[in-house]
Design an enzyme around this catalytic site. Structure first.
Site, mmCIF file in Angstrom:
data_model
loop_
_atom_site.group_PDB
_atom_site.id
_atom_site.type_symbol
_atom_site.label_atom_id
_atom_site.label_comp_id
_atom_site.label_asym_id
_atom_site.label_seq_id
_atom_site.Cartn_x
_atom_site.Cartn_y
_atom_site.Cartn_z
ATOM 1 N N HIS A 68 47.244 69.639 67.680
ATOM 2 C CA HIS A 68 48.538 68.965 67.515
ATOM 3 C C HIS A 68 49.470 69.800 66.641
ATOM 4 O O HIS A 68 50.630 70.053 67.003
ATOM 5 C CB HIS A 68 48.291 67.586 66.894
ATOM 6 C CG HIS A 68 49.536 66.811 66.590
ATOM 7 N ND1 HIS A 68 49.915 65.700 67.301
ATOM 8 C CD2 HIS A 68 50.493 66.976 65.634
ATOM 9 C CE1 HIS A 68 51.040 65.217 66.811
ATOM 10 N NE2 HIS A 68 51.406 65.970 65.784
ATOM 11 N N GLU A 69 48.956 70.236 65.499
ATOM 12 C CA GLU A 69 49.784 71.013 64.574
ATOM 13 C C GLU A 69 50.070 72.410 65.115
ATOM 14 O O GLU A 69 51.138 72.971 64.870
ATOM 15 C CB GLU A 69 49.099 71.097 63.207
ATOM 16 C CG GLU A 69 48.937 69.762 62.502
ATOM 17 C CD GLU A 69 50.256 69.044 62.250
ATOM 18 O OE1 GLU A 69 51.290 69.740 62.113
ATOM 19 O OE2 GLU A 69 50.264 67.803 62.199
ATOM 20 N N HIS A 72 53.136 72.391 67.208
ATOM 21 C CA HIS A 72 54.344 72.490 66.384
ATOM 22 C C HIS A 72 54.597 73.944 65.987
ATOM 23 O O HIS A 72 55.723 74.452 66.085
ATOM 24 C CB HIS A 72 54.186 71.658 65.107
ATOM 25 C CG HIS A 72 54.210 70.180 65.316
ATOM 26 N ND1 HIS A 72 55.175 69.544 66.068
ATOM 27 C CD2 HIS A 72 53.403 69.200 64.842
ATOM 28 C CE1 HIS A 72 54.958 68.241 66.057
ATOM 29 N NE2 HIS A 72 53.882 68.004 65.325
#
Length: 373
Positions: A68-69, A72
């Site tokens: 998820h990170e 980003h």
């Protein structure tokens, strides 16, 4: 005192770190899965199997957070935003940006990447659990958990409360509408604070109804989000205030410097104890020779301090402790943060022009925030 961080690995040059606080939540998640959730979802399995499932489920959860990170971080890099790394900690994970997004478009793309990635992981895991009817029950159960938890992670992050991903989407839309990132951040952070208060109230109610663990968890998440919202807004204000201001506006001219012929004992008594600084420039008749700090003192036996001179232990100026008068104040503040030093030498064409201290910058920011809401 900051908790230590363990570097796990790097992905495309992005370091992945583990904060010491992560171990607390890892143990809690593993225990709750092995002792409560998985036995309730599929009874009759051996106790050892539940604990293996709990460990795999916890690792899968934090692996999902890393991905998820990373989404980003990779989108941020496409927009030339430096990424210092990704850190897993007690409340999940964070991609540490070296700068704020340059535009609403970049902010929106970076913010939405995380929830979309979690949705994709969740959908894939649920599909695998549904199609794996012939697989062992333990495998299917863990996949179902990972699918559900990723969808919940996406839903939580899409709440329009800054600094959650949904709050960053809200900020991007407000930024695009008004053209003012500080105003947009202020509004989004107020929504984030309101959401954090709701979480803390819900936590209190759950404690009163007998759910102590769930209530405390809600309260802690709410408290964390409140602090994060405030800190994120302050960071934007600081960055926007200092990024276009040159160091020359804040530096102290005519700084105190040390002569090379002084003994280390004289340097300690007349400079370190008098001015309470750890770093001083060394000059000889206006000529900048280098620097001396308390680090050099520690490298010389104390018995030699009355005889050893400053010039004998002066070291060349390091780039990490020097800036030019035209350096952006925000860049100088970042250098202080990276090196852990609160003072930088301002050097102009090989001559000492001044000293920049963190206090100079903080005093200016405090005054600006007081006079310009």
């Amino acid at each position: 005192m900051a908790l230590p961080r363990l570097r796990l690995f790097s992905f495309r040059g992005i370091p992945i770190r583990l904060d010491a606080s992560w171990f607390a939540i890892a143990v809690l998640v593993t225990w709750s899965l092995a002792a409560q959730l998985f036995p309730a979802w599929h009874a009759g399995l051996p106790r050892t199997t539940y604990w293996v499932m709990g460990i795999v489920g916890a690792l899968g959860l934090f692996g999902s957070i890393v991905v998820h990170e990373l989404s980003h971080a990779l989108i941020a890099r496409r927009h030339d935003i430096p990424i210092d790394g990704i850190t897993l900690f007690v409340f999940g994970g964070v991609a540490e940006m070296g700068e704020e997004p340059p535009s609403p478009k970049a902010e929106l793309a970076m913010a939405i990447a995380g929830p979309l990635t979690s949705i994709a992981i969740g959908a894939a895991a649920l599909a695998a659990s549904a199609l794996g009817s012939g697989w062992p029950a333990a495998v299917v159960t863990v996949l179902a958990y990972l699918g559900l938890i990723n969808l919940l992670l996406a839903a939580f992050n899409l709440v329009p409360a800054f600094p959650l991903d949904g709050g960053r989407v809200l900020r991007a839309l407000l930024w695009r509408r008004h053209g003012n990132v500080v105003r947009a951040t202020h509004t989004a952070s107020r929504v984030g604070i309101a959401f954090s208060v709701v979480l803390m109230v819900l936590g209190g109610l759950r404690v009163l109804t007998g759910d102590l663990l769930g209530g405390v968890w809600f309260f802690l998440i709410g408290m964390f989000l409140r602090r994060a919202a405030d800190a994120s807004y302050q960071q934007v204000v600081v960055r926007r205030t200092l990024e276009h201001e040159p160091v020359r506006r804040f530096m102290t001219t005519g700084p105190v410097s040390v002569r090379p012929d002084l003994t280390l004992a004289e340097f300690l008594d007349s400079y370190v104890y008098r001015y309470h600084h750890k770093l001083f420039p060394v000059q000889d008749n206006g000529r900048l020779l280098g620097q001396i700090s308390t680090e050099q003192l520690h490298q010389v036996p104390r018995a030699d301090w009355p005889a050893r001179t400053v010039g004998a232990v002066t070291v060349p100026l390091a780039e990490t402790v020097t800036v030019t008068p035209d350096t952006a104040a925000m860049q100088a503040l970042g250098r202080m943060r990276q090196t852990g030093r609160s003072r930088l030498l301002v050097v102009d064409d090989g001559r000492l022009a001044g000293i920049l201290s963190a206090r100079d910058l903080l005093d200016f920011l405090a005054l600006k925030l007081e006079l310009e809401p």
